[in-house]
Design an enzyme around this catalytic site. Sequence first.
Site, PDB file in Angstrom:
ATOM      1  N   ASP A 180     -28.357  -9.586 -25.122  1.00 33.22           N
ATOM      2  CA  ASP A 180     -27.522  -8.988 -24.085  1.00 33.22           C
ATOM      3  C   ASP A 180     -26.082  -9.461 -24.300  1.00 33.22           C
ATOM      4  OD1 ASP A 180     -26.649  -7.832 -21.477  1.00 33.22           O
ATOM      5  OD2 ASP A 180     -28.805  -7.585 -21.225  1.00 33.22           O
ATOM      6  N   HIS A 236     -25.096  -3.521 -23.783  1.00 35.68           N
ATOM      7  CA  HIS A 236     -25.592  -4.900 -23.615  1.00 35.68           C
ATOM      8  C   HIS A 236     -25.650  -5.615 -24.968  1.00 35.68           C
ATOM      9  CE1 HIS A 236     -26.807  -4.554 -19.354  1.00 35.68           C
ATOM     10  NE2 HIS A 236     -27.125  -3.314 -19.639  1.00 35.68           N
ATOM     11  N   CYS A 268     -20.690   1.084 -31.912  1.00 38.96           N
ATOM     12  CA  CYS A 268     -20.072   2.359 -32.296  1.00 38.96           C
ATOM     13  C   CYS A 268     -21.111   3.253 -32.990  1.00 38.96           C
ATOM     14  CB  CYS A 268     -18.895   2.092 -33.227  1.00 38.96           C
ATOM     15  SG  CYS A 268     -18.159   3.600 -33.881  1.00 38.96           S
ATOM     16  N   ASP A 299     -30.304   1.171 -21.670  1.00 42.67           N
ATOM     17  CA  ASP A 299     -29.797   1.242 -20.291  1.00 42.67           C
ATOM     18  C   ASP A 299     -28.304   0.963 -20.218  1.00 42.67           C
ATOM     19  OD1 ASP A 299     -30.490  -1.403 -21.151  1.00 42.67           O
ATOM     20  OD2 ASP A 299     -30.016  -2.111 -19.139  1.00 42.67           O
ATOM     21  N   GLU A 300     -27.734   1.439 -19.144  1.00 41.70           N
ATOM     22  CA  GLU A 300     -26.382   1.065 -18.726  1.00 41.70           C
ATOM     23  C   GLU A 300     -25.394   0.964 -19.891  1.00 41.70           C
ATOM     24  OE1 GLU A 300     -27.324  -1.678 -14.854  1.00 41.70           O
ATOM     25  OE2 GLU A 300     -27.330  -2.687 -16.777  1.00 41.70           O
ATOM     26  N   CYS A 312     -16.554   8.099 -33.559  1.00 43.46           N
ATOM     27  CA  CYS A 312     -17.612   8.745 -32.758  1.00 43.46           C
ATOM     28  C   CYS A 312     -17.331  10.239 -32.635  1.00 43.46           C
ATOM     29  CB  CYS A 312     -17.722   8.101 -31.374  1.00 43.46           C
ATOM     30  SG  CYS A 312     -18.502   6.474 -31.408  1.00 43.46           S
TER      31      CYS A 312
HETATM   32  C1  TNX Z   1     -29.825  -3.706 -14.292  1.00 44.96           C
HETATM   33  S1  TNX Z   1     -32.531  -2.748 -14.942  1.00 44.96           S
HETATM   34  C2  TNX Z   1     -30.084  -3.987 -15.621  1.00 44.96           C
HETATM   35  C3  TNX Z   1     -29.992  -5.374 -16.097  1.00 44.96           C
HETATM   36  C4  TNX Z   1     -29.544  -6.311 -15.017  1.00 44.96           C
HETATM   37  C5  TNX Z   1     -30.207  -5.972 -13.695  1.00 44.96           C
HETATM   38  C6  TNX Z   1     -29.851  -6.891 -12.568  1.00 44.96           C
HETATM   39  C7  TNX Z   1     -31.808  -2.514 -16.279  1.00 44.96           C
HETATM   40  C8  TNX Z   1     -32.472  -1.672 -17.226  1.00 44.96           C
HETATM   41  N1  TNX Z   1     -30.599  -3.072 -16.489  1.00 44.96           N
HETATM   42  O1  TNX Z   1     -29.143  -5.459 -17.223  1.00 44.96           O
HETATM   43  O2  TNX Z   1     -29.877  -7.610 -15.396  1.00 44.96           O
HETATM   44  O3  TNX Z   1     -29.834  -4.661 -13.329  1.00 44.96           O
HETATM   45  O4  TNX Z   1     -30.702  -6.689 -11.473  1.00 44.96           O
END
Ligand code: TNX
Length: 507
Positions: A180, A236, A268, A299-300, A312
């Site tokens: 991460d 991450h 990238c 995620d995210e 890109c």
């Molecule tokens: C969301 S849940 C995230 C994590 C964080 C968490 C904190 C997810 C797939 N990603 O990176 O640690 O919220 O609650």
Amino acid sequence: MQIFGILILLFWSYSAMAQQNVVVPKPQWVTYHSGRIPVSKLLTCSQFKLDEEEIAPLLRIFKSYQNNASNSQNKYALVWEKMKTWENDEAYEILLGTQRTVIKYGTYAGAVNGTMTLIQLMLLHDEALQTQVIKDVPRYGFRALMVDPARHFLTVEELKKMVRAMALYKYNALHLHLNDDQGWRIEVKSHPEIVEKGSVVNGEKKYYTQAEMKELIAYAADYHVEIIPEIDLPGHTTGLLVSHPELACKPADFKLWTDAGVSEDILCAGNEDTYTILKDILEELVVLFPSEKFHLGGDEAPLKRWENCVKCGEKLKALHLKTYQELFSYFLNCNNEVLAKHQKQPMFWYELDIPSYPKNAICYYWRMGKSVEVIQKLGKMGVPMVGSSGEFSYFDYPQYAKDKSNASWMPVTSFEQVTKYDPNWQQPTSQTQTILGVEATLWGEYLPHIQEVLYMTFPRALPFSEAGWCTENSKTTLQQYKNILPLHLKMLTQLGIHYRNPYELYE
Ligand code: TNX
């Protein structure tokens, strides 16, 4: 005739009442009989009969709970009996008699499940057990917890402790979030620079060598717990960017994060070197981890950097794609090629705005408020899913309104709330057949040590285990929990497993 009927009824209700189920997750079928077995018979039993050598590790585990108290005068016997035909690998039967206990199973997995039930019976009861027959089979085959050594490192010994605690409640998978923004925790032999820079915490390198990881995998296998790795991509990833800043769209002097948040700097997708190094990494890790599943995160990942990146942009054009979300799908597909070559199934934190995922992907529904939408969408398409709903599965969230919260935005996820988790979200079978099971996540930003991880895990992991094991109407009710929780908390104390005392249930 009438009197006879009443007598039968009285007798039946007496025997049904006589001993309440204390085992969690609650076994599917239990029939009590009238005999009694002093718990000491089990605690000091030294007569074991195993059909097969495969049970040897399990016998060691059973003995570890007997506390070296075996007594050769005690003729009580414990028998593991392998059955040729058996409905489900994880199913088991226990015949608990006055002279011996027989655990019937089809595979090692079922033998572990039965043995864990017996261990709970032995540790939770004070004096005597009633003779009984238990038949048990799980609702779902996937019952996982996730820990996050990327945010705060946990040692192999600490992970083993987690494995022991999980196995008692019939969890069968431990998902490790290995990278991460706060760190990279697994050795990559072809790129030693990754942990050299990416694993440093206060001047010390904190990561698992591949040899240590193998040891953990073998240890967990004895407990029928599968270790599932996650390399989170393309977001991450500061843990990788600190040694390879050239893989960011906007290279900079990256530093490992020490606090929480979502980074805008992601890998990238227009740089061929990104694909090359990820291929090197994954080639090594898919071989290291025997699990058929491999989590690739997803995620995210804010796409802002990609949108402003020349490389890109060029990649998008060359591939004739219209949106950066499509480029995201492409990126996941490329990385999945290594997995596919090794017959591994990728797992992802599903995001509704990503147009497609690799075709054999397992998708987690996790975002708060989105489970039903995801189930409806993916269920129809027959996509395998894991239920990790924000409302029930985020064990980094506080357990009670009066508890200190890790972060002000976190909603309370109480013990009672977890007892209500239906992974199907009351959706019809046509959309829920591909749900493989459940996973609770111990996100680690605010959990600096194993003590805090365990404190947040227990006792919520008890009702959560039932979301994975029991059918909706066979779970332990909140009222029943109020009766049996003290026994479990006492057992956890004896085993040195931290937990939060759910005092509010008794107020
Ligand atoms: C969301 S849940 C995230 C994590 C964080 C968490 C904190 C997810 C797939 N990603 O990176 O640690 O919220 O609650």
